[in-house]
Write an enzyme that holds these catalytic residues in place. Structure first.
Site, PDB file in Angstrom:
ATOM      1  N   ILE A  73     -12.425  23.284  -6.678  1.00 18.88           N
ATOM      2  CA  ILE A  73     -13.731  23.684  -5.956  1.00 18.88           C
ATOM      3  C   ILE A  73     -13.420  23.738  -4.593  1.00 18.88           C
ATOM      4  CG2 ILE A  73     -15.868  22.986  -5.748  1.00 18.88           C
ATOM      5  CD1 ILE A  73     -15.633  21.217  -8.032  1.00 18.88           C
ATOM      6  N   ASP A  74     -13.717  24.823  -4.018  1.00 21.67           N
ATOM      7  CA  ASP A  74     -13.249  25.053  -2.576  1.00 21.67           C
ATOM      8  C   ASP A  74     -14.623  24.726  -1.805  1.00 21.67           C
ATOM      9  OD1 ASP A  74     -10.617  25.878  -3.103  1.00 21.67           O
ATOM     10  OD2 ASP A  74     -11.315  28.046  -3.286  1.00 21.67           O
TER      11      ASP A  74
END
Length: 253
Positions: free
Chosen positions: A129-130
């Site tokens: 998850i960026d």
């Protein structure tokens, strides 16, 4: 028994090893296979390799590259980039990777994580998850496709859903801290740790072994991942693949 891990994260772009700053300005730092050989000698805890072209170019994973990396790799190996189907994930694991990482495909269809887990084992499914800090009102937004596409997911809701379906691990990657080498976003790490029960790895910002120690000492069992720290040396960021030896690692865990 779960334990903390210190994890080099290698980015592959145009089949070469690169390092970015805030997901931009990719700098070539060498050949991925050569880096793996060096990390083998240094007895690395675990290795993460992310192909940053695959999803952007809407192409399948480079299975030949994965096979070559897995054959060379003597540590647990996680691959991510372009994985959109159960069959691709199964093939990656069959080639010798221990984990398969998903990002945009998982966020578009969480059921894909469940289906992949049924085939390769939930413990082998990693969701990356960026995130980027909001300039107003605080909190974090989620982005995909190398930080170019804002996701509709709210971070808290996504973590809750991933916890519910039982993925093996989540990797939280700070876009703001990527390549800056000024330390992890500890507030972000604390936010995620409070939200989830899953194995957690934090990526983005480590500039010294002291940064790694701070993260592990505060959160105990956690993955401390880094890119620049393990491919650069010194204030001029000279390219040097490196990793702490056993004695240097002891005080970090």
């Amino acid at each position: 028994m779960l334990r903390s891990r210190i994890i080099p994260c290698l980015l592959v772009h145009n089949k070469g090893l690169v390092k970015t700053v805030n997901f931009k300005d990719a700098k070539y730092v060498g050949d991925p296979i050569n880096a793996v050989k060096i990390f083998n000698e240094k007895e690395v805890d675990e290795l993460m390799v992310l192909d940053i072209d695959a999803s952007k170019e809407k192409r399948a994973p480079n299975f030949e590259m994965i096979k070559n990396l897995a054959v060379e790799c003597r540590m647990p190996f996680c691959y991510g980039g372009g994985v959109t189907t159960v069959e691709q994930a199964r093939k990656i694991i069959s080639l010798g990777a221990e984990k398969v990482a998903l990002s945009s495909a998982a966020l578009d269809n969480l059921d894909l994580c469940v289906k992949i887990g049924e085939v390769v084992g939930a413990q082998s499914v990693v969701v990356v998850i960026d995130v980027k800090k909001r300039k107003l009102f605080g909190g974090y937004d989620i982005y995909t496709i190398n930080g170019t596409k804002k996701s509709k997911w709210k971070l808290k809701d996504l973590i809750k859903e991933l916890d519910n379906i039982g993925v093996g691990e989540i990797v939280i990657n700070s876009i703001d801290n990527d390549g800056v080498m000024k330390g992890y976003d500890m507030d972000l790490a604390e936010t995620i740790r409070d939200l989830c029960k899953m194995p957690l790895t934090i990526l983005g910002g480590a500039g010294s072994l002291d940064d790694v120690k701070k993260l592990i000492s505060k959160f105990k069992v956690i993955g401390a991942a880094a890119g620049s720290l393990f491919v650069f040396k010194g204030k001029y960021r000279a390219v040097l693949i490196n990793y702490p030896n056993r004695e240097e690692r002891k005080p970090l865990y």
